[in-house]
Design a protein around this motif. Sequence first.
Motif, short mmCIF file in Angstrom:
data_model
loop_
_atom_site.label_atom_id
_atom_site.label_comp_id
_atom_site.label_asym_id
_atom_site.label_seq_id
_atom_site.Cartn_x
_atom_site.Cartn_y
_atom_site.Cartn_z
N SER A 1 46.98 30.28 10.09
CA SER A 1 47.06 28.82 9.59
C SER A 1 46.22 27.80 10.80
O SER A 1 45.23 27.14 10.50
CB SER A 1 48.11 28.19 9.26
N TRP A 2 46.39 28.25 12.08
CA TRP A 2 45.95 27.82 12.88
C TRP A 2 44.48 27.83 13.20
O TRP A 2 43.61 26.99 13.36
CB TRP A 2 46.55 27.99 14.44
N LEU B 1 42.34 28.85 10.71
CA LEU B 1 41.87 28.16 9.45
C LEU B 1 41.66 26.61 9.71
O LEU B 1 40.63 26.07 9.28
CB LEU B 1 42.59 28.42 8.23
N HIS B 2 42.61 26.12 10.24
CA HIS B 2 42.51 24.62 10.69
C HIS B 2 41.38 24.55 11.84
O HIS B 2 40.64 23.50 11.55
CB HIS B 2 43.79 24.19 11.27
N GLN B 3 41.25 25.20 12.62
CA GLN B 3 40.46 25.07 14.13
C GLN B 3 38.89 25.28 13.00
O GLN B 3 37.98 24.44 13.61
CB GLN B 3 40.29 26.35 14.79
N GLY C 1 37.93 25.18 9.93
CA GLY C 1 37.97 24.69 8.39
C GLY C 1 36.83 23.83 8.10
O GLY C 1 36.20 24.12 7.23
#
Length: 646
Positions: free
Chosen positions: A41-42, A44-46, A48
């Motif tokens: 998820s990190w 994907l956030h980075q 995104g």
Amino acid sequence: MISFLNLSRLHKQVIAATADLILLPVTFCLAIWLRHDGLSSWLLHQYGLLIVAAPFISIPIFIRLGLYRAVIRFIDHKIVYVVVLGVTLSVITLGAIGTFTQTAGYSRAVFGIYWVSAILYVAASRFLARGYLLRVSGIVGVVPVAIYGAGQAGTQLASALRAGNEYLPVAFIDDKKELQKATIAGIKVFDAEDLPNLIARYKVKEILLAMPSLSKLQQKHILDKLEPLKVKIKVTPPIKSLINGELRVQDIREVEIEDLLGRDPVEPNPELISACIVDKSVMVTGAGGSIGSELCRQIIRQRPSRLILLEMSEYGLYAIEQELSELQRNIGFNIELLPFLGSVLETEKCARIMRTFSVETVYHAAAYKHVPLVEHNPIEGIRNNVFGTLSVAKAAMASGVKSFVLISTDKAVRPTNVMGSTKRFAELILQAFSRVQGKSPSKTRFCMVRFGNVLGSSGSVVPLFRKQIMAGGPITLTHPEITRYFMTIPEAAQLVLQAGAMGQGGDVFVLDMGEPVKIIDLAKRMVHLSGLEVLSDLTPDGTIEINHVGLRPGEKLYEELLIGENVEGTEHPLIMRAQEVEIPWAILEDLLAKLEDACAAFEYEDIRALLLRTVAEYSPQCGIEDFIWRAKHRITGADAGDVMLH
């Protein structure tokens, strides 16, 4: 899937763009996963912003490059360049966005992996979709075809076929061992020996011969090999006939008889073909006919100062005048075209035309040529062919014309019909005029050119056979043993122009027509190359019947080009000079006067007797066939032979 094929182009483009909208972010996620050995998820956030931006940057670029305009079923290797360029531009743009917006460091390897992955996804998705759609579309009324020739022309043809919805290329055939078993443009190449199996496996309906650089003889050998397959064959024109050097669907044509003859026309001698035309005032009689119109087309390309057209048919004259005007515009010439409605029997009119416009060369193609029609209308045949030639020849001499070329026929040799005897009579007139003029420097140089049947002329047997085959038969043939010589109209016209330049006065030129063709063999080959079979005792499953209807009035089994054996070569390999028997003008003039009186009085027996007396080789195949004479004498078919005069 069939309903998908029926969608509009816009709907299909929207579907393709939607797929990219969904799958390009997935591809970017795959690149992240491959680089970092996982997808948290990190991460994907980075990434995104870039994941979301990928399709919104790529799709407009793809639209601008025309990727969505390509029809998926018919794409080829060229689309890979578009894909590589489009993905490269989108990755550069994404990298720029990442550089200006990053809050944490992005891995450059992600962009490299995404670049490779996106290219593979976009290209592979298109080719996979193409393969599936081609297989599905093959079910919906598309004709499976094999292309004979896996070279550049064959590849071009395959691409052209895929851009349409009529044909589906399923196999290439090529005789080159190095190409066999290869795959070109997604189509496998086979040996010609595999054709029977391929036809059964792929339900091949047609074979398209895509080898435009072949000679006619080489093409004939291939057609001989394909004929037993009973599959429809179509061919491409010679490479020099292709305007832009590329093969298109509309360039494919039916097999013509010239493909079956296997003879390549000899290139014309430029000096001979232009000698009597360039910068000269030229006149063509019968300009709207098959030979006359082709003479006009070739004459105008040699840049005469003026071209005069004489024709009895209003429509024929209008059609050729319009065609020649268009031809002039296309080739950038400005030649004076003068169309005259009228008959060659109008001596004074012909003379006035020749004098007024300083005619130097006349090509006399005006004649009635259909054997049965002239047999039933002998007086009109004599008036047009004999007295028409006499009239225009007198006009030429009176007007100081330098060169006069008569278009004659092989039917003038030992004629069995009125038409042939009138053409031989016309030859005798010109031979006599040549001797009467002696060696005067101002004399008109007369010569005659004999040749056989020309392909594509009005009344030709080939279009008749094709029409009968398309209608399901039967093919009507007069006799199983009948043979004819054949030549294309352009080749015949070229040789006429060249022979005219070699004439010394009274020459009878004979064109080398190659080998005679047995008409029944021609009919059978046309049936087989149309993918059908002849109905006979040996082939009871055949669909096309050949009916023998008997020789028509005046028709003979075999045509000849020479009366005697006295013939010599010329500077052209296909033109010979024959030495034929002549009749002095003093004798011929008396015979012409008597023939004219007999025609005026409708004395058919006298007409027949005079033709026999003048044309020594004339041997009538039938009795007098004139409708008026037969009705008057109530001649039955059985009695007709009793009135043949010998």
